[in-house]
Design an enzyme around this catalytic site. Sequence first.
Site: not given
Length: 686
Positions: A436-437, A503
């Site tokens: 997750v770095g 969006d």
Amino acid sequence: MQSACRVSVVVLGTLAIIHLVQAQDQQGFTSLDCGLPADERSPYDEERTGLRFSSDTAFIQDGKTGRIQANRESEFLKPYTTLRYFPNGRRNCYNINVEKGRKHLIRAYFIYANYDGLDINPKFDLYLGPNLWITINLQGKVNGTQTEILHIPTSNVLQICLVKTGTTTPFISTLEIRPMGNNSYITKSGSLFLWFRRYLTKSKTYIRYPSDEYDRVWSSSLRDEWTLVSTTLQVNNFNNYSLPENALTTAATPTNSSEPLTIQWASNNVNNQYYLYTHFAEIQDVQTNDTREFNITWNGEHYFGPLIPPKFTVHTIYSQRAETCKGGICSFELMRTSRSTLPPLLNAYEVYTVIHFPQSETNENDEPICVIDVLKQNLSSCSTQENPRLCLSGSCLPPKSKPFPVAIVASTVSVAIIIAVLILAFVLRKKKPSVVGVGYCNERDHLALIYEFVPNGDLRPHLSGKAGRSIINWSSRLRIAMEAASGLEYLHTGCIPPMVHRDVKTTNILLDEHFKAKLAHFGLSRSFPVGGESHISTMIAGTPGYIDPEYYSTSRLTEKSDVYSFGVVLLEIITNEPVLDHARAQTHITQWVGFELNSGDINSIMDPYLQGDYDSHSAWRALELAMSCSNPSSTRRPSMSHVVIELKECLASENPRRNTSRGNMDSPSSSEVIMLIDTGMFPVAR
Ligand SMILES: *[C@@H]1O[C@H](CO)[C@@H](O)[C@H](O)[C@H]1NC(C)=O
Ligand SMILES: *[C@@H]1O[C@H](CO)[C@@H](O)[C@H](O)[C@H]1NC(C)=O
Ligand SMILES: *[C@@H]1O[C@H](CO)[C@@H](O)[C@H](O)[C@H]1NC(C)=O
Ligand SMILES: *[C@@H]1O[C@H](CO)[C@@H](O)[C@H](O)[C@H]1NC(C)=O
Ligand SMILES: *[C@@H]1O[C@H](CO)[C@@H](O)[C@H](O)[C@H]1NC(C)=O
Ligand SMILES: *[C@@H]1O[C@H](CO)[C@@H](O)[C@H](O)[C@H]1NC(C)=O
Ligand SMILES: CC(=O)N[C@H]1CO[C@H](CO)[C@@H](O)[C@@H]1O
């Protein structure tokens, strides 16, 4: 003798009946004689055209009635001699029922003729619902002016509004709305704004209803270097354009038969997009040893041909797509081919430019689109828990500078897959935090990234002060805008393939504990093929108010659609006005800002919560940037990279000021104001 008399009486009678039938066959026509005094008969049949005009009183509440200077009344048909003017209120609107989805000709006439005795030519804006149609300027128009569009209303009520923009009083003489056939005047996008409509003849008379069943007005034209040809025979006008037969019985050819037949005009705006409709019918008795054949060029390039006009039958050549003109001159030429023995010939032609009406005409009861995005909802419900920062998929490159937290779900993923991804995300977070770095992702199709926990929620309540949120100051707003813009820039340029967010809105900009902005919610994002196409065609998705009008009308998605939405966000950050507000005269925020800009007073535009605590240079610059981002035409919008640079410079000019004392606020110069306003286009007389 007796019988001859009887015959002529019968003929007259028949003519009268034909006229009556035509006069009644104005199905769907709205012909308003604006300002017709209540004591005059309404409706009435105008004598020359047989058009049934009625008073406008049933269509508008406000305004006063006027009548042009008496000595000029004889110059105009009766409906054009009275008018309604609006001394009170900035915006006054007519509401007229039309058939939604059907093409309509919409025309308004403005004949000033010194009705008020002031002899000052008025100038004001004409709007179609929330959209600017044209600025009406009577300067130099002693015989009045008119404007016409071919437009497909998206609502059953057409709102036509006169908006006061200066010191003069808006007024209107007539409003004329005619339903048209669907199979003609087709554009790729946008509506058509009439520049000119001519038939080639010597006489000075114009043609309109009843000769033209749609009541198009054809003015006459014949240049010195042309020779008139005409016929007394009937010309078959059977095609989708239903042209008036008497506009086809005459035509022009170049007098010197070796020369081309040329139509030229000046284009006041390089971005004008033209649609041409040229109508040809061979009306000379061409011998068997003769040929009339020619090519058509547009700005020197082959456009159509070779063409042999069909004998006594109309043939319409029309633009399949919008054309532009180079160097400010538009040139349309008919050139005979080498085997042709006769010069080229033209009977009638029409020139239009594309006009966009980006904001929805519909009212609350008739909302156009509402995209319910389950994917997005399910992702966002995550953000209330502790969010792992994780990269699972895609093929984003490592960000150039700081990693940008991203959450991506391709639109084709099913909800189930997302759930699976979320679970996987939590597992991976626990087991292998190094994964997750942030920064890059690699996977074939589509998976997700999840962003960190953001204690300050989304940007919207920080602008309104709602839900107990603090109100953030101007320089923080600029910084947040810059950070969000950097996120978009990264999606557009740092990812392979590039991504379009689709969006972008204030509620999708999240603020961490240091009020650092994070762009969130990628539930609608789409990736682009690398190289190749400049756009993809997709189903329209997004949030009403933020959707790029060009994407909405064409379904062609490019990264410039995000730029539009970002422009709307920036306007919200600047003004704290709602994006869509039906209680406001200008429903959409871009319209409202555009309208307020006319006053040139930045204080009326800036969020009052800021209490004037901003440098007006950085405010103007941000406003200008926001307006260019939300330009209806995608080609005129800047890139996100440019936006980032501009915002950094705004921030740089704002920061030193914050270190000095307040009070050196300069007022905006009028030249700055003018830069922001698109002057639109005016029909030029030739
Ligand atoms: C024109 O097209 C629209 C949309 O396809 C349709 O609703 C309408 O009925 C058509 N009108 C005519 C006159 O064909
Ligand atoms: C106004 O109309 C009159 C009469 O048709 C014409 O002679 C004159 O040239 C017109 N003026 C302008 C500025 O168009
Ligand atoms: C009118 O347009 C439609 C659709 O383009 C076409 O199918 C039809 O043949 C046209 N009719 C005439 C008379 O040209
Ligand atoms: C007609 O046009 C051709 C080609 O431009 C030119 O050479 C010729 O002199 C012209 N003829 C007349 C009579 O002007
Ligand atoms: C065709 O024939 C007519 C008369 O028969 C003649 O006047 C004309 O010049 C001829 N045209 C050509 C191109 O030979
Ligand atoms: C007319 O157009 C055709 C088709 O593009 C081309 O082959 C021909 O050379 C052109 N003729 C002239 C005289 O320009
Ligand atoms: C499949 C699934 O769990 N869908 C959920 C997505 O989020 C909405 C609203 O939070 C729920 O109603 C759905 O059940």
